[in-house]
Scaffold this active site. Structure first.
Site, PDB file in Angstrom:
ATOM      1  N   ALA A 180       5.927 -32.326  13.372  1.00 36.15           N
ATOM      2  CA  ALA A 180       4.708 -31.866  14.039  1.00 36.15           C
ATOM      3  C   ALA A 180       3.773 -31.283  13.001  1.00 36.15           C
ATOM      4  CB  ALA A 180       5.040 -30.825  15.106  1.00 36.15           C
ATOM      5  N   HIS A 181       2.546 -31.006  13.442  1.00 36.73           N
ATOM      6  CA  HIS A 181       1.580 -30.316  12.599  1.00 36.73           C
ATOM      7  C   HIS A 181       1.202 -29.033  13.296  1.00 36.73           C
ATOM      8  CE1 HIS A 181      -2.275 -29.299  10.687  1.00 36.73           C
ATOM      9  NE2 HIS A 181      -1.822 -29.971   9.645  1.00 36.73           N
ATOM     10  N   GLY A 182       1.470 -27.891  12.653  1.00 37.61           N
ATOM     11  CA  GLY A 182       1.185 -26.598  13.251  1.00 37.61           C
ATOM     12  C   GLY A 182       0.097 -25.865  12.507  1.00 37.61           C
ATOM     13  N   GLY A 183      -0.039 -24.593  12.835  1.00 40.05           N
ATOM     14  CA  GLY A 183      -1.082 -23.794  12.217  1.00 40.05           C
ATOM     15  C   GLY A 183      -0.882 -23.603  10.733  1.00 40.05           C
ATOM     16  N   GLY A 185       0.494 -25.973   8.777  1.00 29.30           N
ATOM     17  CA  GLY A 185       0.565 -27.273   8.122  1.00 29.30           C
ATOM     18  C   GLY A 185       1.652 -28.131   8.743  1.00 29.30           C
ATOM     19  N   TRP A 186       2.093 -29.125   7.970  1.00 27.28           N
ATOM     20  CA  TRP A 186       3.086 -30.063   8.478  1.00 27.28           C
ATOM     21  C   TRP A 186       4.472 -29.426   8.517  1.00 27.28           C
ATOM     22  CZ3 TRP A 186       2.149 -34.358  11.010  1.00 27.28           C
ATOM     23  CH2 TRP A 186       0.898 -34.971  10.855  1.00 27.28           C
ATOM     24  N   LYS A 203       8.878 -26.037   6.456  1.00 29.44           N
ATOM     25  CA  LYS A 203       7.557 -25.672   6.934  1.00 29.44           C
ATOM     26  C   LYS A 203       6.730 -25.177   5.760  1.00 29.44           C
ATOM     27  CE  LYS A 203       5.289 -22.997  10.551  1.00 29.44           C
ATOM     28  NZ  LYS A 203       5.488 -22.059  11.663  1.00 29.44           N
ATOM     29  N   ASP A 302       2.644 -13.717  17.906  1.00 29.91           N
ATOM     30  CA  ASP A 302       2.117 -14.983  18.418  1.00 29.91           C
ATOM     31  C   ASP A 302       3.063 -15.612  19.430  1.00 29.91           C
ATOM     32  OD1 ASP A 302       0.228 -16.998  18.654  1.00 29.91           O
ATOM     33  OD2 ASP A 302       1.045 -18.176  17.004  1.00 29.91           O
TER      34      ASP A 302
END
Length: 754
Positions: A180-183, A185-186, A203, A302
């Site tokens: 996945a791509h998150g806040g 990065g990949w 991550k 978060d």
């Protein structure tokens, strides 16, 4: 296909078994048990087949290897074993929800199936990592660029994965692909070649081009690697590869709550939220992870459905990218619009802001929270517009306190939040029942109620539990003063005025009707802690103590007390004691419907409250003429309760007043096992026989019926009534009354003309 009948399960029955929870279909034939060898009959050796039985299906079947019998294929055997495994799994109760509710387990799939086939970040999610401006957007017919320079700040950006499948990171982690791509990065899936090829997640860290930022990020991740908790994803390592830093984390193979919400969307795109009990179960399981972080001086910052994964029948908190120290006033704050508390931008995150994120997550899980990132970014929609809030007001009050605008009005700790969440879950589950509670719940704030009679007074409400940490508790326990005036004098003269001393002073004032004592103690209590809900509890008790026989005075006292107890209910939405107190205050104040609702909540939820709540329901329902409802309430008082005899007597009286032969017969049965003094029983029987004679005169005899041992005929009833009059005469000291009873006995005696 039929839907599964298990609570909370979303599966359907296939071949007699639920495809989600594995429970058998009620109408399905049971699976035949595998024969077990008895001591007198040795087990036969399995026939050689020339092929190895897969370990996943051979299994332990009574310590024997399962082999196909005559006429049975290996596929049929496989299906039978899988069904048996599902049946055994269905017997195991999920740990989610503390056994109060059931949440279907989520199977752990093949990690390789989770990889992105064509890793690409959607254009709407492409933003500059430096200034947040939109980048990589399409222009005309040309697609948006995956990498380039921000047109606003000229910082470079790239949305192409930096790691390719097969690449070895830090000489240890072999990349399988992008997840996945998150806040940050990949996120990549990889195998740890040094530890049995276990699956791990890589991550990337932001701002790796800045050496100072990189050093700080690595140091922070190394610190987080020391966080060890079974509900928190484990950080194994922090490594660098070709100038970039990566956090190496435990691979969690379940499904995030956000993914589960997407899976629950109907084909028409309609939002299908989780049932409230399941949402509470998820959060309840995750809260110990927050407590662990807070105890370490850390904040999660978060929390949202994306970051809680269900794996099997448990959950795990993932993505520690936003975690920061509570005393950190300089590091960037990571959060998500719609979940982040409104005060974070000005004063920074805190335990209270973490609790805000929990409340917002509960909202998103349980209803279509439109406008949570816009119109309601700093608050909640009106209660009347949210069905789960209307249906479960305790749930609303839990969420409302989590999301209170003032951080000081929220729960102080996640442990306190967890305690109240358990209580709210009990109420939500109990609301589905039409029966009285059979289990008692432990309360950290109140002792059980002591009322055993048909009325409820203020001193019979649950007592506040004493605070074991109060330094004056031992001294208070040693006091042997029973007179409230002398006790108050002793308490007020002591130099240490701790909260427990002040509460004892206030209660002494309530007992003797001294309002000044109560007001002084409450004022000092609130001076130390303006949010101490115990002040409202004491004030409510004072108002109830002022309710007398005058109806208008009682109504005013009940109205004022209800306001104080409502404040306690809002502060402790999971507690039942405020519900009982509020029901009593509402009853006195003339709010019969509100009183009935709160009596019902207490009655359904906690066995310790069934008796006083049942008598409350009896009073309220009888007040509006609902005799059947009043009788049902009395029937719910358990036989083991000290209040049971009184409930049976009141039930008998209600049936007697209604007066039909069937009611009279049931009334006699209701008191048959009660211990009554001879005069009381004779008076009751005489009244019953008088009414029965009147009914027989109107509707005719029923020789096949009996009132106790007396047939329902004129002669039998007259003989029985004569006997009861004579018993009453024997127990009557007044000669005039005694003579009257004897005359009545002679008058009712059946005469024979032969």
């Amino acid at each position: 296909m039929n839907h599964c009948v298990q609570p909370g399960c979303t599966g359907v029955y296939e071949d007699g078994w639920c495809n989600v929870c594995g429970s058998p279909e009620p109408t399905a034939a049971p699976v035949a048990a595998t024969p077990v060898a008895t001591p007198s009959e040795p087990a036969a050796a399995p026939a050689p087949t020339g092929e190895e039985v897969p370990s996943g299906i051979s299994g332990q079947v009574d310590s024997q290897v399962a082999t196909p019998g005559p006429g049975r294929s290996r596929e049929a055997l496989r299906a039978a074993v899988v069904r048996r495994q599902r049946a055994h799994a269905a017997l195991r109760r999920s740990t989610l929800g503390m056994g109060l509710t059931q949440v279907p387990p989520v199977p752990v799939g093949d990690p390789m199936q989770a990889l992105m086939v064509d890793p690409e970040v959607p254009e709407e999610r492409r933003v500059c990592p430096s200034c947040g401006a939109k980048v990589g957007q399409a222009a005309g017919e040309a697609g948006g660029r995956q990498q380039g320079f921000c047109p606003q700040c000229r910082a470079p950006y790239s949305f192409t994965p930096k790691l390719a499948p097969g690449e070895l990171v830090a000489g240890q982690y072999e990349v399988a692909g992008a997840l996945a791509h998150g806040g940050m990065g990949w996120i990549y899936l990889a195998r740890d070649k040094n530890v049995s090829d276990r699956w791990v997640v890589l991550k990337g860290l932001l701002n790796t081009g800045d050496s100072d930022a990189l050093d700080a990020a690595v140091a922070e991740q190394q610190f987080l690697a020391q966080v060890k908790h079974p509900l928190i994803v484990e950080i194994y390592n922090v490594v660098t590869h070709e100038g970039d830093a990566y956090t190496v984390m435990e691979y969690v193979g379940g499904t995030s709550l956000k993914q589960m919400l997407k899976q629950r969307m109907t084909t028409a795109g309609r939002y299908d939220a989780f049932p409230v009990d399941q949402a509470l179960a998820f959060v309840l399981e995750a809260l110990p992870a927050f407590s662990h972080l807070h105890d370490l001086g850390l904040l999660y910052c978060d929390f949202k459905p994306d970051n809680l994964i269900q794996e099997g029948d448990g959950v795990k908190l993932i993505d520690l990218g936003g975690v920061r120290r509570q005393d950190d006033l300089e590091s960037p704050i990571y959060g998500t619009v719609g979940y982040q508390a409104p005060e974070v931008a000005e004063v920074g995150p805190s335990v209270a802001s973490d609790i805000w994120t929990v409340g917002r997550t509960l909202c998103v899980l349980t209803f279509e929270f439109r406008g949570y990132q816009t119109e309601y970014v700093d608050g909640l929609p009106p209660m009347s517009q949210v069905p789960p809030f209307v249906e479960h007001d305790a749930f609303y009050r839990l969420v409302a306190r989590c999301c209170a605008p003032d951080p000081n009005d929220r729960f102080l700790t996640t442990d306190e939040l967890r305690t109240q969440t358990v209580g709210v879950l009990r109420q939500v589950v109990a609301s589905r029942s039409d029966h009285a509670a059979t289990l008692s719940a432990h309360s950290v704030a109140f002792d059980p109620p002591v009322s055993t009679g048909e009325t409820l007074a203020w001193w019979e409400l649950p007592e506040l539990k004493r605070d074991e940490s109060d330094p004056m508790l031992d001294w208070l326990s040693s006091l042997q003063v029973s007179d409230p005036v002398a006790l108050h004098q002793t308490l007020a003269g002591h130099s240490e005025q701790t909260p427990e001393v002040l509460l004892a002073r206030a209660r002494a004032g309530v007992r003797v009707g001294q309002r000044a004592w109560v007001d002084d103690a409450v004022r000092e209590l609130l001076r130390e802690n303006p949010w101490d809900w115990r002040a409202s509890w004491v004030r409510g008790l004072w108002e109830l103590s002022q309710a007398g026989t005058d109806e208008e005075r009682s109504r005013r006292a009940g109205h004022t007390a209800a306001g104080h107890f409502a404040a306690v209910r809002d502060a402790l939405p999971g507690e039942i004691a405020p519900r009982l107190a509020l029901a009593l205050a509402s009853e006195l104040g003339g709010y019969a419907k509100a009183a009935e609702l709160d009596y019902e909540r207490a009655w359904r939820t906690d066995a310790a409250y069934v008796a006083p709540a049942a008598f409350g329901l009896h009073r309220v329902r009888l007040g509006r003429g609902d005799v059947d409802g009043a009788i049902r309430a009395l029937d719910s008082v358990p036989a083991g309760s000290r209040a049971h005899p009184r409930a049976r007597w009141l039930r008998a009286e209600l049936l007697r007043r209604r007066g039909s032969l069937a009611d009279l017969r049931e009334s006699v049965h209701a008191v048959s096992r009660l211990t009554l003094d001879p005069k009381q029983r004779a008076l009751f029987n005489a009244t019953i026989y008088e009414q029965a004679l009147a009914q027989v005169a109107k509707d005719g005899e029923r020789a096949d019926w009996r009132l106790g041992e007396v047939p329902v005929t004129r002669d039998a009833l007259r003989r029985a009534l004569e006997q009861e009059y004579r018993v009453l005469a024997d127990y009557t000291p007044d000669p005039v009354e005694r003579a009257t009873l004897v005359d009545r006995a002679n008058a009712v005696r059946p005469w024979s003309w032969t």
